[in-house]
Design a protein around this motif. Sequence first.
Motif, PDB file in Angstrom:
ATOM      1  N   ILE A 102      -9.225 156.665 -17.342  1.00 24.23           N
ATOM      2  CA  ILE A 102     -10.603 156.651 -16.831  1.00 24.23           C
ATOM      3  C   ILE A 102     -11.418 157.540 -17.751  1.00 24.23           C
ATOM      4  N   ASN A 103     -12.538 157.026 -18.228  1.00 21.39           N
ATOM      5  CA  ASN A 103     -13.404 157.808 -19.117  1.00 21.39           C
ATOM      6  C   ASN A 103     -14.626 158.281 -18.346  1.00 21.39           C
ATOM      7  N   SER A 104     -14.819 159.582 -18.307  1.00 20.44           N
ATOM      8  CA  SER A 104     -15.944 160.163 -17.562  1.00 20.44           C
ATOM      9  C   SER A 104     -16.941 160.783 -18.529  1.00 20.44           C
ATOM     10  N   GLY A 105     -18.215 160.465 -18.333  1.00 16.25           N
ATOM     11  CA  GLY A 105     -19.251 161.014 -19.195  1.00 16.25           C
ATOM     12  C   GLY A 105     -20.577 161.105 -18.476  1.00 16.25           C
ATOM     13  N   ALA A 106     -21.615 161.457 -19.220  1.00 15.32           N
ATOM     14  CA  ALA A 106     -23.011 161.576 -18.759  1.00 15.32           C
ATOM     15  C   ALA A 106     -23.333 162.935 -18.151  1.00 15.32           C
ATOM     16  N   SER A 107     -22.351 163.615 -17.540  1.00 16.55           N
ATOM     17  CA  SER A 107     -22.563 164.986 -17.066  1.00 16.55           C
ATOM     18  C   SER A 107     -21.202 165.631 -16.850  1.00 16.55           C
ATOM     19  N   ALA A 108     -21.217 166.917 -16.505  1.00 16.20           N
ATOM     20  CA  ALA A 108     -19.961 167.674 -16.422  1.00 16.20           C
ATOM     21  C   ALA A 108     -19.159 167.295 -15.180  1.00 16.20           C
ATOM     22  N   LEU A 109     -17.851 167.155 -15.369  1.00 19.23           N
ATOM     23  CA  LEU A 109     -16.927 166.888 -14.274  1.00 19.23           C
ATOM     24  C   LEU A 109     -16.397 168.215 -13.743  1.00 19.23           C
ATOM     25  N   GLN A 110     -16.314 168.339 -12.419  1.00 19.54           N
ATOM     26  CA  GLN A 110     -15.736 169.545 -11.841  1.00 19.54           C
ATOM     27  C   GLN A 110     -14.288 169.685 -12.321  1.00 19.54           C
ATOM     28  N   PRO A 111     -13.908 170.835 -12.882  1.00 18.89           N
ATOM     29  CA  PRO A 111     -12.516 171.023 -13.315  1.00 18.89           C
ATOM     30  C   PRO A 111     -11.517 170.767 -12.193  1.00 18.89           C
ATOM     31  N   CYS A 124     -27.035 148.687 -19.556  1.00 18.44           N
ATOM     32  CA  CYS A 124     -28.200 149.077 -20.360  1.00 18.44           C
ATOM     33  C   CYS A 124     -28.075 150.519 -20.839  1.00 18.44           C
ATOM     34  N   HIS A 125     -27.159 151.294 -20.228  1.00 19.64           N
ATOM     35  CA  HIS A 125     -26.914 152.668 -20.672  1.00 19.64           C
ATOM     36  C   HIS A 125     -25.941 152.626 -21.850  1.00 19.64           C
ATOM     37  N   ILE A 126     -26.185 153.411 -22.853  1.00 23.31           N
ATOM     38  CA  ILE A 126     -25.407 153.328 -24.089  1.00 23.31           C
ATOM     39  C   ILE A 126     -23.929 153.665 -23.880  1.00 23.31           C
ATOM     40  N   GLU A 185     -12.559 163.290 -20.135  1.00 21.64           N
ATOM     41  CA  GLU A 185     -13.986 163.586 -20.305  1.00 21.64           C
ATOM     42  C   GLU A 185     -14.414 163.386 -21.751  1.00 21.64           C
ATOM     43  N   GLY A 186     -15.648 162.966 -21.902  1.00 21.28           N
ATOM     44  CA  GLY A 186     -16.265 162.885 -23.213  1.00 21.28           C
ATOM     45  C   GLY A 186     -17.663 163.463 -23.137  1.00 21.28           C
ATOM     46  N   TYR A 187     -18.278 163.596 -24.286  1.00 14.90           N
ATOM     47  CA  TYR A 187     -19.637 164.143 -24.337  1.00 14.90           C
ATOM     48  C   TYR A 187     -20.456 163.365 -25.350  1.00 14.90           C
ATOM     49  N   GLY A 188     -21.689 163.125 -24.990  1.00 16.79           N
ATOM     50  CA  GLY A 188     -22.586 162.464 -25.923  1.00 16.79           C
ATOM     51  C   GLY A 188     -23.952 162.236 -25.297  1.00 16.79           C
ATOM     52  N   LEU A 189     -24.820 161.630 -26.083  1.00 21.63           N
ATOM     53  CA  LEU A 189     -26.182 161.356 -25.641  1.00 21.63           C
ATOM     54  C   LEU A 189     -26.578 159.980 -26.161  1.00 21.63           C
ATOM     55  N   HIS A 237     -30.636 168.188 -32.536  1.00 19.72           N
ATOM     56  CA  HIS A 237     -30.598 169.271 -31.554  1.00 19.72           C
ATOM     57  C   HIS A 237     -30.471 168.653 -30.166  1.00 19.72           C
ATOM     58  N   THR A 238     -29.292 168.820 -29.558  1.00 20.10           N
ATOM     59  CA  THR A 238     -28.957 168.079 -28.336  1.00 20.10           C
ATOM     60  C   THR A 238     -29.661 168.584 -27.088  1.00 20.10           C
ATOM     61  N   GLY A 239     -30.038 169.855 -27.082  1.00 21.47           N
ATOM     62  CA  GLY A 239     -30.586 170.430 -25.848  1.00 21.47           C
ATOM     63  C   GLY A 239     -29.510 170.898 -24.890  1.00 21.47           C
ATOM     64  N   ASP A 240     -28.237 170.763 -25.311  1.00 18.94           N
ATOM     65  CA  ASP A 240     -27.114 171.229 -24.498  1.00 18.94           C
ATOM     66  C   ASP A 240     -26.564 172.525 -25.068  1.00 18.94           C
TER      67      ASP A 240
END
Length: 582
Positions: free
Chosen positions: A332-341, A218-220, A356-360, A427-430
């Motif tokens: 592996i695709n990681s998203g939704a929040s920041a991954l520890q370097p 259900c999450h995009i 890593e990817g970024y989006g909303l 305006h993403t808020g990020d």
Amino acid sequence: MALHRLFDLIPYQISEYDKEISLAFKENDTWQTYSSREVKEIIDNLSLAFLKAGISKNDKVALISQNRPEWNFVDLALQQIGAISIPMYPTITTEDYRYIFDHAEVKMIFVGDQEILTKAQEAADGRKIFCFQQLEGVEFWRDFMETGQSGDLAELEKAKSEVTADDLFTIIYTSGTTGRPKGVMLTHQNVLSNVLAVSERLLLEKGTSKVLSFLPICHIFERTGSFCCFYLGISIYYAESLEKIGDNLREIKPHGFNTVPRLLEKIYDKIVSKGYELKGIKKSLFFWALKLGNQYDPATDQGAWYNWQLKMANKLIFSKWREALGGEIIQINSGASALQPRLARIFWAAGIPVCEGYGLTETSPVVSSSICSHEEIRIGYVGKILEGVQVRIAEDGEILVKGPNVMQGYYKQEDLTTEVLQNDWFHTGDIGELDGEYLKITDRKKEMFKTSGGKYVAPQVIENKIKESSLIDQVMVVGENRNYPAALIVPSEDGLKEYCRHKGYPFTELAEMVERPEVIAKYERIIEDMNKYFAKWETIKRFKILPDPWSIESGELTPTMKLKRKIILGKYEKEVETLYNS
């Protein structure tokens, strides 16, 4: 064939790949699989059943279930007749169900199991409910589908022809961290543009690869990922549960999966806890490999000696990590929040590429993503901006996005839409930075706070650094309008147990251990060591160790495992006050 609407992806998959296994789900210890053609037949019959039941273009139907093929069937069937799906998290409250049913004007509801059914029935207010499991007192989805088998396919083709790329196909109510959820309106074009752009960044082989799916569909993020799999001819296997991901990975041997940083942290912590259990030379080798991994940079050749050591570490240690993930992971695709370097470095060193990817939700969701190659990856960045998407950084550092993937607005909330969509720029808020095409996220604009001394603090960066300690599982930095930043810390039980064993301290239970002076002293040393990485005004002056982990179920995390900061602040108000008043 031309692709204009998301449901075009299924006939496209048939024409290009004709998959024997398009979707799979384990039930009663047996994998149930569906070919591309079976998926097409099922969604056509479901579409006809919806038409027969009086569901037509722009009507809303709620979908509440764990990941399973039936979720896709209903979603795609609704798309074909121009109806609008309202996907919902199974974990939200009955009150949220009721609000969304009413706000979206839902006409029909599909649920996954008894627990969801019970909540939905309380909130349904007479709406018809169907279930993906055969349960007493509720209609089974297959019985509903069979009512469409005698339908007229010409009627369905007419309905499909009336659906355009600019039509809404879904309204996704974002969980948010406080207040009522907002309904994000997305069109076929919004998400399809994202699917086509993201697919260019995936290295999985078309037509033959397989993925394991366990993030909520259900999450995009996971939903768009599913559409990418349809487009690329990749088989989707749905995990039995979060608890059985490890078993399913070894069984299926997938080539990729989507995840969130919190789950990668848990995988890593579990691996490290196993390392602590080793003895002698095996233990020494394990932590030697870990140290090498922490120094790794995919884009930098660190010389023959380092490369030789890393090759040996891969053979002796990291190969077992890869086996635990099935042994065939390509991406592996990681998203939704920041991954520890640090985690990105170690996984890449171990031959497990994490991109890593970024989006909303509002951007369908991907704005930027990494390509899983040593030449392209940059640790600490969330990849390159997608083709067709524009990004600029506002004067205050906020990331602004423009492109075909940007939502139409918030359903029935024009005031909120106007706030975030200005001259077509979302305006993403990020807060972030651009280095050429590469994007870096530094924090959430709304999560940044100012101390009473007027200094801005970005908590997420500090939290990710602190979580590098094997003794810390979760942390939240506080300090808005206060003299200094402080922290609420949830310890890693396994890490603390190992520390106590090493020191000869008897471990009783977590609630008691976090009050012991020698344990508190250890955490003081950890924070003191971490403070060296922060500016003076960012350093953590005081902290409180909490014995209870934060979770989705207990209300401190969103369904994508982000901190609900206001909820946590409210819950631990007394503890926070003691950090400043005692």
